[in-house]
Design an enzyme around this catalytic site. Structure first.
Site, PDB file in Angstrom:
ATOM      1  N   ARG A  46       0.857  -1.204   0.000  1.00 45.07           N
ATOM      2  CA  ARG A  46       0.000   0.000   0.000  1.00 45.07           C
ATOM      3  C   ARG A  46       0.886   1.245   0.000  1.00 45.07           C
ATOM      4  NH1 ARG A  46      -1.787   1.666   4.605  1.00 45.07           N
ATOM      5  NH2 ARG A  46      -2.639  -0.313   5.355  1.00 45.07           N
ATOM      6  N   TYR A  98     -15.004  16.317 -17.148  1.00 42.25           N
ATOM      7  CA  TYR A  98     -15.402  14.912 -17.141  1.00 42.25           C
ATOM      8  C   TYR A  98     -16.511  14.733 -16.091  1.00 42.25           C
ATOM      9  CZ  TYR A  98     -15.092   9.910 -16.307  1.00 42.25           C
ATOM     10  OH  TYR A  98     -15.392   8.587 -16.155  1.00 42.25           O
ATOM     11  N   ASP A 170      -6.188  18.324 -15.685  1.00 36.16           N
ATOM     12  CA  ASP A 170      -6.451  16.935 -16.078  1.00 36.16           C
ATOM     13  C   ASP A 170      -5.959  16.798 -17.520  1.00 36.16           C
ATOM     14  OD1 ASP A 170      -7.589  14.575 -17.091  1.00 36.16           O
ATOM     15  OD2 ASP A 170      -9.330  14.711 -15.764  1.00 36.16           O
ATOM     16  N   LYS A 195      -7.124   5.530 -20.067  1.00 32.33           N
ATOM     17  CA  LYS A 195      -7.351   5.951 -21.439  1.00 32.33           C
ATOM     18  C   LYS A 195      -6.075   5.746 -22.272  1.00 32.33           C
ATOM     19  CE  LYS A 195     -11.167   6.987 -19.398  1.00 32.33           C
ATOM     20  NZ  LYS A 195     -11.522   8.285 -18.895  1.00 32.33           N
TER      21      LYS A 195
HETATM   22  C1  LIG Z   1     -12.055   8.772 -17.671  1.00 26.79           C
HETATM   23  C2  LIG Z   1     -11.652  10.099 -17.174  1.00 26.79           C
HETATM   24  C3  LIG Z   1     -11.472  10.339 -15.804  1.00 26.79           C
HETATM   25  C4  LIG Z   1     -11.737   9.276 -14.767  1.00 26.79           C
HETATM   26  O1  LIG Z   1     -10.845   8.204 -14.856  1.00 26.79           O
HETATM   27  P1  LIG Z   1     -11.203   6.681 -14.494  1.00 26.79           P
HETATM   28  O2  LIG Z   1      -9.933   5.982 -14.796  1.00 26.79           O
HETATM   29  O3  LIG Z   1     -12.363   6.272 -15.352  1.00 26.79           O
HETATM   30  O4  LIG Z   1     -11.567   6.655 -13.054  1.00 26.79           O
HETATM   31  C5  LIG Z   1     -11.055  11.602 -15.415  1.00 26.79           C
HETATM   32  N1  LIG Z   1     -10.832  12.581 -16.322  1.00 26.79           N
HETATM   33  C6  LIG Z   1     -10.992  12.383 -17.641  1.00 26.79           C
HETATM   34  C7  LIG Z   1     -10.744  13.494 -18.591  1.00 26.79           C
HETATM   35  C8  LIG Z   1     -11.420  11.144 -18.118  1.00 26.79           C
HETATM   36  O5  LIG Z   1     -11.605  10.962 -19.428  1.00 26.79           O
END
Ligand SMILES: *Cc1c(COP(=O)(O)O)cnc(C)c1O
Length: 377
Positions: A46, A98, A170, A195
């Protein structure tokens, strides 16, 4: 080292005792001690795990940060990040974020006394007006989803000046291959590694990258305390995905431009949102602050029937949420990613029943276009 090379070689197995070219999966919950007061640097997974540490060092290198932490999903990363804030703190967030981030802010952060206010962060004066003495952070995403609005990161940093406001970006859509927000003045970068970074729609992951040791120490404490760190196997998968990040991003972007240009010529298509089109309002800004435009394209069609026909009749293109994988996916923001956004707000933002979003993959672009053409007929 150029970004392509860094994706593959920026981090080598620190011990390098076996010569293994791929980072080993240290599937161990705990680590033994040689003697009292001695540690190999690993105690309990962890807190720290060699496979996770490898991908964390890789993200640090690719983003040009001071440290990076890997989490079990993008939302786990953002939820941990929000623990930096205390009741009464205010955060200014982009109004086209998002959906999961907005859901977290509204249902969890708010309950903890953190107030999040939404503004169009591509509008600098709107951000300036929203800042108060209680503002502790500005949270933005660029380009935004699904309307592809671009925020001028360096200009926001300049507006913040010497005030103690963290600039959080982000960077999921552009990835470190195309954009490095820390070099533009961001303090903290978040990623959904689910992604493009992993790139194969086979694992969830998330990252926080920071530009200061002080913030890193606070977040390391939170990562260990909350316990949402990335598992060794998933860390291995993300590391493997990143090795081909450059080549995937280049091909997906090339496909995205071709698809966007093709869409622009279709009579049933009324608008195309892709930052790589020279007539996109943020084309010049994107060229200034990024090395690429990414591969996310959204578009509006003439009526609901055409939209539904596309969703029901594509064969190669999969009707699924998420983005950034090798497969081209089509999404219906109105019922999927943005279903939680109140209708009035959705419509103001242009997210209606005629809007579709594509995450362009790395297939032959002729096949992607042929599939769209047939489904739209
Ligand atoms: C998918 C996404 C998230 C969240 O991520 P997860 O891995 O699905 O928890 C946050 N920001 C953006 C821009 C995303 O496309």
């Amino acid at each position: 080292m150029k970004p392509e090379t860094a994706c593959i070689h920026a981090v080598r197995d620190a011990t390098h005792s076996t010569g293994a070219v791929a980072v080993p999966i240290y599937q161990s919950a705990t680590f033994s001690h040689l003697a009292l007061g001695q540690s190999t640097g690993y105690d309990y997974s962890r807190t720290n795990n060699p496979t996770r540490e490898h991908v964390e060092r890789l993200l640090t290198a690719l983003e040009g940060g001071v440290d990076a932490m890997a989490f079990s999903s993008g939302m786990a990363a953002i939820a941990t990040l929000m623990e930096l804030f205390a009741p009464g703190d205010e955060i200014i967030a982009a109004d086209d974020l998002y959906g999961g981030s907005t859901r977290l802010f509204e249902n969890v952060s708010r309950k903890n006394g953190v107030i999040v206010r939404y503004v169009d962060t591509s509008n600098l004066s709107a951000v300036g007006t929203a800042v108060t003495s209680r503002t502790k952070a500005i949270f933005t995403e660029s380009p935004t989803n699904p309307m592809m609005k671009v925020t001028d990161i360096a200009a926001i940093k300049e507006m913040i000046g010497h005030r103690e406001i963290l600039l959080i970006v982000d960077n999921t859509f552009l990835t470190p291959y195309f954009c490095n927000p820390i070099s533009l003045g961001a303090d903290i970068i978040v990623h959904s590694g689910t992604k493009y970074l992993s790139g194969h729609n086979d694992t969830l992951s998330g990252f926080i990258v920071v530009n200061s040791r002080e913030i890193a120490d606070k977040l390391r404490f939170l990562q260990n305390t909350i316990g949402a760190g990335l598992s060794p196997f998933d860390a291995f998968l993300v590391t493997r995905g990143i090795k081909t990040l450059a080549i995937r991003m280049k091909k997906a972007q090339e496909n995205a431009l071709a698809v966007a240009q093709w869409l622009q010529k279709q009579l049933k298509v009324t608008a195309v949102h892709y930052v790589g089109l020279p007539d996109h309002p943020a084309y010049a800004l994107s060229q200034r602050q990024a090395r690429g435009f990414g591969a996310m394209v959204s578009f509006s069609v003439d009526n609901v029937k055409t939209a539904h026909s596309l969703l029901n009749h594509t064969e190669l293109i999969l009707f699924a949420e998420s983005l950034g994988g090798v497969e081209t996916l089509i999404t219906y923001p109105v019922t999927q990613t943005h279903a939680d956004v109140p209708e009035s707000e959705r419509l103001v933002r242009g997210i209606d029943e005629k809007l579709l979003r594509l995450s362009i993959g790395i297939e032959a672009v002729e096949d992607i276009i042929e599939d769209l053409e047939r489904a739209m007929r």
